[in-house]
Enzyme design. Structure first.
Site, PDB file in Angstrom:
ATOM      1  CD  GLU A  41     -20.820 -16.849  41.746  1.00  0.00           C
ATOM      2  OE1 GLU A  41     -21.973 -16.391  41.925  1.00  0.00           O
ATOM      3  OE2 GLU A  41     -19.797 -16.318  42.243  1.00  0.00           O
ATOM      4  CE  LYS A 127     -24.372 -15.573  44.669  1.00  0.00           C
ATOM      5  NZ  LYS A 127     -23.370 -14.843  43.843  1.00  0.00           N
ATOM      6  CB  CYS A 160     -20.069 -16.331  45.340  1.00  0.00           C
ATOM      7  SG  CYS A 160     -18.839 -15.005  45.236  1.00  0.00           S
TER       8      CYS A 160
END
Length: 300
Positions: A41, A127, A160
């Site tokens: 990430e 994200k 994540c």
């Protein structure tokens, strides 16, 4: 399909150094026969904060200078960072999921680009489940999950904290994902690893995760959704790394996964969507109400 999981250290807040490292690791993965290279990430900055206390209090008033300098590292789609990695993918004829802090429409975002073998951008994902209780309160959240085809395989991305919400992988499955790739940046434990294994099982999709190395970190992994064979239950673990640095290769049996999806009972085979109306209710009630870190984030 062979996915190279880059479990390597990045240089904190040094976009140029991390670009050079990314090129090197793509070359190493290409020589090892990878079809696609997956980075952890926010690789462009190594998921490093603007100042040490930013994970707990990113809006400290006296840290405005550091915040602005950190945000200025966000790279655009036409930046040298993206152009170089696209050129590298084309030169090596490999795919890649390249991650970083990118310029969004309203502010910086935690994003991943899926790059094809010809250097083309196949998918740009921001994200959705940003960690609004921590550093990522400084970033804008994404608004949708999307998929794209690479080498004839439909691929989705979640980043994540996305993995901790079953809806993330579920939507990707409903949009056709056969393989879900997960850039990661956090310590790993059995609970988080089992989340990934469960997402693979319940959606009948392959899942691969790449994390940074380090004590309590690492453990990049890959899971097949195929948990039953001719002899009953079988371990779906394709790869489980240690905490040490390395480039790990996870090979997914795509045709086996496709045959399994045609015959088993999970995924979208027997869902009862009429009972799921509450899932789309935006109301948040106790005990789940959390105060925003700042008024600015709440309004954003």
């Amino acid at each position: 399909m062979k996915i190279a999981l880059v479990q390597k250290k990045a240089v904190p807040n040094d976009v140029k150094a991390n670009l050079d490292l990314a090129v090197r690791y793509m070359e190493e993965a290409g020589r090892a026969g990878a079809d696609l290279v997956l980075f952890p990430e926010m690789w462009s900055i190594g998921y490093a904060p603007p100042f040490p206390e930013a994970f707990d209090d990113p809006f400290q008033k006296e840290r405005e200078k550091e915040r602005k300098a950190w945000i200025s590292q966000a790279v655009g789609e036409d930046s040298a960072y993206i152009r170089t990695l696209r050129e590298t993918a084309k030169r090596l004829s490999v795919g890649a999921v390249i991650t970083g802090m990118y310029e969004g429409e309203k502010g910086p975002q935690n994003e991943a680009f899926l790059i094809g073998r010809e250097g083309e951008i196949l998918l740009r994902y921001a994200k959705v489940h940003t960690c609004d209780f921590s550093l990522e309160a400084l970033l804008q959240s994404g608004t949708s999950f999307e998929t794209a085809e690479f080498d004839g395989v439909r691929i989705g991305i979640m980043i994540c904290y996305d993995r901790e919400f079953p809806e993330s992988a579920r939507v990707l499955m409903l949009k056709g994902a056969e393989l879900i790739l997960v850039p990661n940046a956090c310590d790993m434990n059995p609970a988080r690893l089992h989340q990934l294994e469960a997402r693979a099982f319940e959606n009948m999709t392959g899942i691969a995760m790449a994390n940074y190395p380090g004590r309590g970190w690492g453990q990049s992994c890959a899971f097949s959704p195929v948990v039953f064979g001719e002899d009953g239950y079988q371990d779906p673990t394709i790869l489980m790394a240690s905490e040490e640095e390395g480039i790990l290769m996870a090979e997914f049996p795509i045709e086996e996964i496709r045959e399994y999806r045609k015959n088993e009972t999970w995924g979208n085979a027997y869902r009862k969507t009429g009972a799921y109306e509450k899932l789309l209710d935006p109301a948040v009630e106790e005990p789940f109400i959390r105060p925003p870190l700042t008024k600015e984030k709440e309004e954003g």
